[in-house]
Design an enzyme around this catalytic site. Structure first.
Site, PDB file in Angstrom:
ATOM      1  N   GLU A   9     -24.640 104.651  99.521  1.00  0.00           N
ATOM      2  CA  GLU A   9     -25.648 104.854 100.567  1.00  0.00           C
ATOM      3  C   GLU A   9     -25.072 105.390 101.865  1.00  0.00           C
ATOM      4  O   GLU A   9     -25.738 106.109 102.596  1.00  0.00           O
ATOM      5  CB  GLU A   9     -26.394 103.541 100.849  1.00  0.00           C
ATOM      6  CG  GLU A   9     -27.318 103.129  99.713  1.00  0.00           C
ATOM      7  CD  GLU A   9     -28.085 101.855 100.041  1.00  0.00           C
ATOM      8  OE1 GLU A   9     -28.470 101.666 101.204  1.00  0.00           O
ATOM      9  OE2 GLU A   9     -28.278 101.042  99.125  1.00  0.00           O
ATOM     10  N   ASP A  82     -26.576  99.882  97.231  1.00  0.00           N
ATOM     11  CA  ASP A  82     -26.415  98.437  97.453  1.00  0.00           C
ATOM     12  C   ASP A  82     -27.168  97.600  96.423  1.00  0.00           C
ATOM     13  O   ASP A  82     -28.167  98.025  95.872  1.00  0.00           O
ATOM     14  CB  ASP A  82     -26.915  98.072  98.854  1.00  0.00           C
ATOM     15  CG  ASP A  82     -26.131  98.788  99.934  1.00  0.00           C
ATOM     16  OD1 ASP A  82     -25.014  99.268  99.647  1.00  0.00           O
ATOM     17  OD2 ASP A  82     -26.650  98.874 101.071  1.00  0.00           O
ATOM     18  N   ASP A  84     -29.387  95.373  96.527  1.00  0.00           N
ATOM     19  CA  ASP A  84     -30.587  94.672  96.977  1.00  0.00           C
ATOM     20  C   ASP A  84     -31.790  95.503  96.539  1.00  0.00           C
ATOM     21  O   ASP A  84     -31.636  96.526  95.878  1.00  0.00           O
ATOM     22  CB  ASP A  84     -30.553  94.436  98.495  1.00  0.00           C
ATOM     23  CG  ASP A  84     -30.299  95.725  99.280  1.00  0.00           C
ATOM     24  OD1 ASP A  84     -30.470  96.818  98.705  1.00  0.00           O
ATOM     25  OD2 ASP A  84     -29.922  95.636 100.451  1.00  0.00           O
ATOM     26  N   GLU A  86     -33.874  97.436  98.124  1.00  0.00           N
ATOM     27  CA  GLU A  86     -33.900  98.809  98.596  1.00  0.00           C
ATOM     28  C   GLU A  86     -32.853  99.654  97.865  1.00  0.00           C
ATOM     29  O   GLU A  86     -33.103 100.808  97.517  1.00  0.00           O
ATOM     30  CB  GLU A  86     -33.667  98.867 100.111  1.00  0.00           C
ATOM     31  CG  GLU A  86     -34.731  98.152 100.941  1.00  0.00           C
ATOM     32  CD  GLU A  86     -36.127  98.758 100.808  1.00  0.00           C
ATOM     33  OE1 GLU A  86     -36.237  99.991 100.671  1.00  0.00           O
ATOM     34  OE2 GLU A  86     -37.110  97.988 100.847  1.00  0.00           O
ATOM     35  N   TYR A 284     -19.379  96.546 107.060  1.00  0.00           N
ATOM     36  CA  TYR A 284     -20.727  97.008 107.333  1.00  0.00           C
ATOM     37  C   TYR A 284     -21.484  96.071 108.284  1.00  0.00           C
ATOM     38  O   TYR A 284     -21.413  94.857 108.157  1.00  0.00           O
ATOM     39  CB  TYR A 284     -21.492  97.120 106.010  1.00  0.00           C
ATOM     40  CG  TYR A 284     -22.711  97.966 106.145  1.00  0.00           C
ATOM     41  CD1 TYR A 284     -22.596  99.251 106.601  1.00  0.00           C
ATOM     42  CD2 TYR A 284     -23.957  97.459 105.838  1.00  0.00           C
ATOM     43  CE1 TYR A 284     -23.721 100.030 106.758  1.00  0.00           C
ATOM     44  CE2 TYR A 284     -25.084  98.238 105.980  1.00  0.00           C
ATOM     45  CZ  TYR A 284     -24.959  99.524 106.445  1.00  0.00           C
ATOM     46  OH  TYR A 284     -26.062 100.292 106.606  1.00  0.00           O
ATOM     47  N   ARG A 286     -24.877  95.975 109.031  1.00  0.00           N
ATOM     48  CA  ARG A 286     -26.251  95.543 108.759  1.00  0.00           C
ATOM     49  C   ARG A 286     -26.245  94.658 107.524  1.00  0.00           C
ATOM     50  O   ARG A 286     -26.334  95.135 106.402  1.00  0.00           O
ATOM     51  CB  ARG A 286     -27.162  96.755 108.570  1.00  0.00           C
ATOM     52  CG  ARG A 286     -27.392  97.513 109.872  1.00  0.00           C
ATOM     53  CD  ARG A 286     -28.377  98.639 109.709  1.00  0.00           C
ATOM     54  NE  ARG A 286     -27.757  99.817 109.155  1.00  0.00           N
ATOM     55  CZ  ARG A 286     -27.352 100.869 109.876  1.00  0.00           C
ATOM     56  NH1 ARG A 286     -27.505 100.880 111.179  1.00  0.00           N
ATOM     57  NH2 ARG A 286     -26.811 101.899 109.296  1.00  0.00           N
ATOM     58  N   HIS A 329     -24.045  92.851 101.094  1.00  0.00           N
ATOM     59  CA  HIS A 329     -22.746  93.184 101.665  1.00  0.00           C
ATOM     60  C   HIS A 329     -21.966  91.914 101.949  1.00  0.00           C
ATOM     61  O   HIS A 329     -22.384  90.831 101.603  1.00  0.00           O
ATOM     62  CB  HIS A 329     -22.931  93.975 102.958  1.00  0.00           C
ATOM     63  CG  HIS A 329     -23.779  95.195 102.794  1.00  0.00           C
ATOM     64  ND1 HIS A 329     -25.135  95.187 103.007  1.00  0.00           N
ATOM     65  CD2 HIS A 329     -23.465  96.449 102.419  1.00  0.00           C
ATOM     66  CE1 HIS A 329     -25.621  96.386 102.775  1.00  0.00           C
ATOM     67  NE2 HIS A 329     -24.628  97.180 102.402  1.00  0.00           N
TER      68      HIS A 329
END
Length: 774
Positions: A9, A82, A84, A86, A284, A286, A329
């Site tokens: 991403e 990632d 998750d 999304e 990371y 976020r 993450h």
DNA sequence: CAGTGAGCGAGCTTCCGCTTGACTT
């Protein structure tokens, strides 16, 4: 030609893992989502199972073309977005767009960027989890429906260009309700009694009375009793306490702590963190995870033992309790824990240092503290004084880092106490009763709002900062500017047998940087909570998240869930759109003016306004905007009528008229065709001619400093001072002075001409639209 | 910079979550 293509991403991540994977692998980035619903159209086919209509936004088209090309020349494609909801959807969209088969394309995930984790991931590919993708689609479609059906209701009923959404509307609600609590709050005063005793050796012991005293008379009585009392130690209680460190940072806690300790706004924190991430200094930024990679744990452990010794180490794994956390993450930590500082900008250094300390502390031993409580009994009263003392036997993590606190606690314990035993007699050297006030609930700051949002599970690490910007951009909420005000309080002291009474002053109630709802925010919130209570419910998101989880488990069909929601929601939208109300939403009738016409306040197209006349007859109503600081909910009839006294003629200055008027940008003075803004702390209705003259003079002197340099050779070329520093101005065109020029005031006309020529020649980059407010 | 807000009318605004630019006359 290359064998493997890996798509992640983030480009920074791509760079890092490319190093681990070697030359058989090319790593590219999707830069987040590559497809979405149209920015302006509804893009959901309600009649066909709520099918979302996706498209590739313009600014992603080139990237998609490059990805397509890379896919063609690769033997194997690995989708490493990632782990998750999304991320899974991003992988699926990549399949759809790049023409890959979701069932056979290798989907891999890693939670930490280490060689081991990546190799491990490569050796265990799986297929895309379509159930999880469906959960994301449900989330996306739900948010679009709520946002795009609710917002137009506000346009029609309150004011154009407003917005509502699952997250932002609840954030506004929190702030409005806190303000209501504050309005309902009545502060009460009480007295806190502190005393200083002396033991036999003359060592001081500070103590506080075990209960609050309710009023001044009782406080005087208590002091009088103390004047005639002897004091003895009733009990001594020693107990060990341990304190544990805070877990490593997530986005939310980083924003809170950077706000408390560094004074950063949440946006500022994220911008600085992004820089640190791109430079490879931190992981990371976020994230909602508290996890640290095993490699990181090892490095932190050797850093602690190496610098502080084995005794300071306590390896800990933290687990999140946040609602809706997806933990794709790691926690936010330095990538190289052996660097306790970095060379970068001051802000970057400060944030990095905060992250470094927090990370180290999270793996350190508990602090061991011995807490002593001594009860001191006056002979003349039932209640006792309590002295507390702390001795740190082992500092542990406190050596490195102490977490900040939101409430400004004014307790001071932690003093060292002299040795005492029960029965010892003490002498009172001073007893003081200080008037205190019960505290109203605190207004939210950006950071404390993020904390609350995280507790409720609304919003995600990537949206906390943008959401806070949105609710301010929509004028629902603004940051307070008021400094505190002075408050008087009584201090009654007993000193050497005499009771004295003093009045002191303190500054309280500063609202600087606190989030305060505007009239628009209040009216929109009242409207939404009344007509759409289920969406505005604090638990709405949490309940939907449970559905999304069930969808991801494959137990529910996503579009059936959305259909069920829509059947309840949409009729409410329709009836809200079509209802007829006697008054406009949020309108308040103040009374009648001297001519008997109705005076009311409400939200107009450009914000809050007063209206005289109801428009029923032939006569046109009159309008006037409210001033900054005035509110629809508190303005009086008198104040409202005053707003119609503008423009006001103050008299003449230098032979020309001076008038005061209210403009688009607030109150101003007009004189000889020039405008001078009236500062916020001056009342435009009360301004005198003398004050106006001062303002005009001040404006003139500021103006004179605007011109840095002019040229005799060419009067059209000027160097001027602007908000971004000096610039060159020539016939209404402005030119940037290159950064290489250190002293713009020394520029010659030829140099200026050269700069202008260069910039005129340079192709004007497609001017990005700047969404400037107002 | 510096009223505007009815009585015409069309067209516009808006969500949440993933990501980083290119931009400040």
């Amino acid at each position: 030609m290359f064998k493997n293509l890996v798509i992640v991403e983030s480009p920074a991540k791509a760079k890092t893992i490319e190093k681990f994977l070697g030359k058989d692998y090319k790593v590219m980035s999707s830069y987040g989502h590559i497809r979405d619903l149209n920015k302006k159209k509804f893009s959901i086919d309600i009649d066909h199972g709520f099918a979302p209509i996706y498209e590739i936004p313009d600014d992603k088209k080139q990237l998609v073309a490059e990805l397509k090309k890379a896919v063609k020349s690769a033997e194997i494609v690995w989708l490493a977005s990632d782990e998750d909801r999304e991320g899974e959807a991003i992988a699926w969209h990549l399949c759809e767009v790049l023409g890959l088969d979701p069932a056979t394309t290798r989907r891999i995930v890693f939670h930490e960027i280490t060689k081991n984790a990546i190799e491990e991931a490569i050796s265990h590919p799986r297929a895309i989890d379509l159930n999880r993708v469906d959960a994301q689609q449900a989330r996306r479609v739900l948010d679009r429906i709520v946002g795009f059906e609710l917002s137009p209701v506000l346009w029609k009923k309150i004011k154009p260009a407003l917005s509502a959404g699952r997250v932002q509307s609840v954030a506004v609600r929190l702030i409005v309700e806190r303000e209501n609590e504050i309005k309902a709050f009545r502060s009460e005063s009480y007295y806190r009694v502190n005393a200083t005793f002396l033991d036999k050796g003359g060592a001081p012991v500070k103590a506080e009375l075990s209960r609050r005293i309710s009023d001044k008379d009782s406080a005087v009585k208590l002091l009088d009793d103390c004047a005639h009392a002897s004091f003895s130690v009733k009990s001594v209680n020693v107990r060990p306490v341990t304190k544990s460190p805070a877990p490593p940072f997530t986005t939310s806690t980083l924003q809170q702590e950077a706000s408390r300790k560094l004074g950063f706004s949440v946006t500022q924190t994220m911008m600085v963190a992004q820089k640190l991430y791109e430079a490879g200094y931190i992981t990371y930024m976020r994230t909602d995870s508290l996890n640290l990679s095993s490699l990181a744990l090892g490095a932190i452990a050797s850093e602690i033992t190496g610098k502080l010794g084995e005794r300071y180490l306590k390896t800990r794994q933290y687990h999140t309790h946040s609602k809706g956390a997806q933990e794709a993450h790691e926690a936010i930590r330095p990538t190289d824990i052996s660097s306790s500082s970095i060379s970068a900008s001051i802000q970057e250094q400060r944030l990095y240092s905060l992250i470094w300390k927090r990370t180290i502390a999270s793996q350190m031993s508990d602090a061991e503290i011995e807490k002593t409580t001594v009860e001191i009994q006056p002979s003349t009263r039932d209640e006792h004084f309590t002295a507390t003392g702390e001795v740190i036997n082992f500092d542990g993590f406190l050596k490195v880092y102490i977490e900040g606190n939101d409430d400004d606690a004014d307790e001071t314990d932690g003093d060292l106490l002299p040795a005492m035993t029960a029965g010892d007699t003490l002498e009172a050297s001073a007893v003081t009763a200080t008037e205190r006030f019960t505290q109203q609930p605190p207004r939210y700051t950006e950071a404390s709002l993020v904390k609350k949002m995280e507790e409720l599970g609304i919003g995600r690490p990537s949206t906390y900062a943008p959401t806070i910007s949105t609710i301010q951009a929509r004028d629902y909420v603004e940051k307070g500017e008021k400094e505190g005000s002075e408050r008087k309080y009584n201090v009654i002291s007993l000193d050497g047998g005499n009771i004295t009474d003093k009045v002191k002053k303190e500054v309280v109630g500063s609202e600087k940087g606190k989030l305060i709802p505007t009239d628009i925010g209040v009216v929109v919130n009242d409207f939404l909570t009344r007509y759409f209570p289920s969406i505005l419910d604090y638990d709405f998101t949490a309940r939907m998240e449970e559905k999304f989880d069930d969808i991801a488990e494959g137990n529910l069909a996503w579009n059936k869930e959305i259909a069920m929601f829509y059947e309840l929601f949409h009729p409410d939208v329709d009836s809200a759109l079509n209802m007829r109300l006697e008054h406009k939403v949020g309108e308040r009738v103040l009374g009648v003016d001297p001519h008997g016409k109705q005076v009311s306040v409400k939200i107009g197209r450009y914000g809050p306004l007063v209206q005289i006349g109801d428009g029923d007859g032939d006569e046109k109503p009159q309008f006037a905007s409210l001033l900054k600081g005035q509110s629809v909910s508190t303005i009086t009839l008198e104040e409202a009528l005053k707003l119609f006294e503008f423009p006001r003629n103050l008299g003449t200055y230098e032979g020309s008229e001076v008038t005061v008027a209210i403009g688009k940008y607030g109150p101003y003075i007009k004189h000889e065709g020039k405008f001078v803004s009236i500062p916020k702390d001056m009342a435009p209705a009360a301004i005198t001619l003398e004050e106006a003259e001062e303002l005009i003079k001040a404006k003139r002197s500021a103006e004179s400093k605007r011109v840095v340099k002019t040229f005799d050779e060419d009067p059209e070329v000027q160097i001027l001072n602007g908000p971004y520093g000096p610039y060159i101005s020539c016939r209404k065109s402005n030119y940037k002075i290159p950064r290489t020029v250190t002293s713009p005031e020394a520029l010659t006309i030829d140099e200026c001409r050269k700069i202008m020529e260069e910039q005129n020649a340079a192709p004007k980059k497609s001017a990005r639209k700047y969404t400037k407010k107002k």
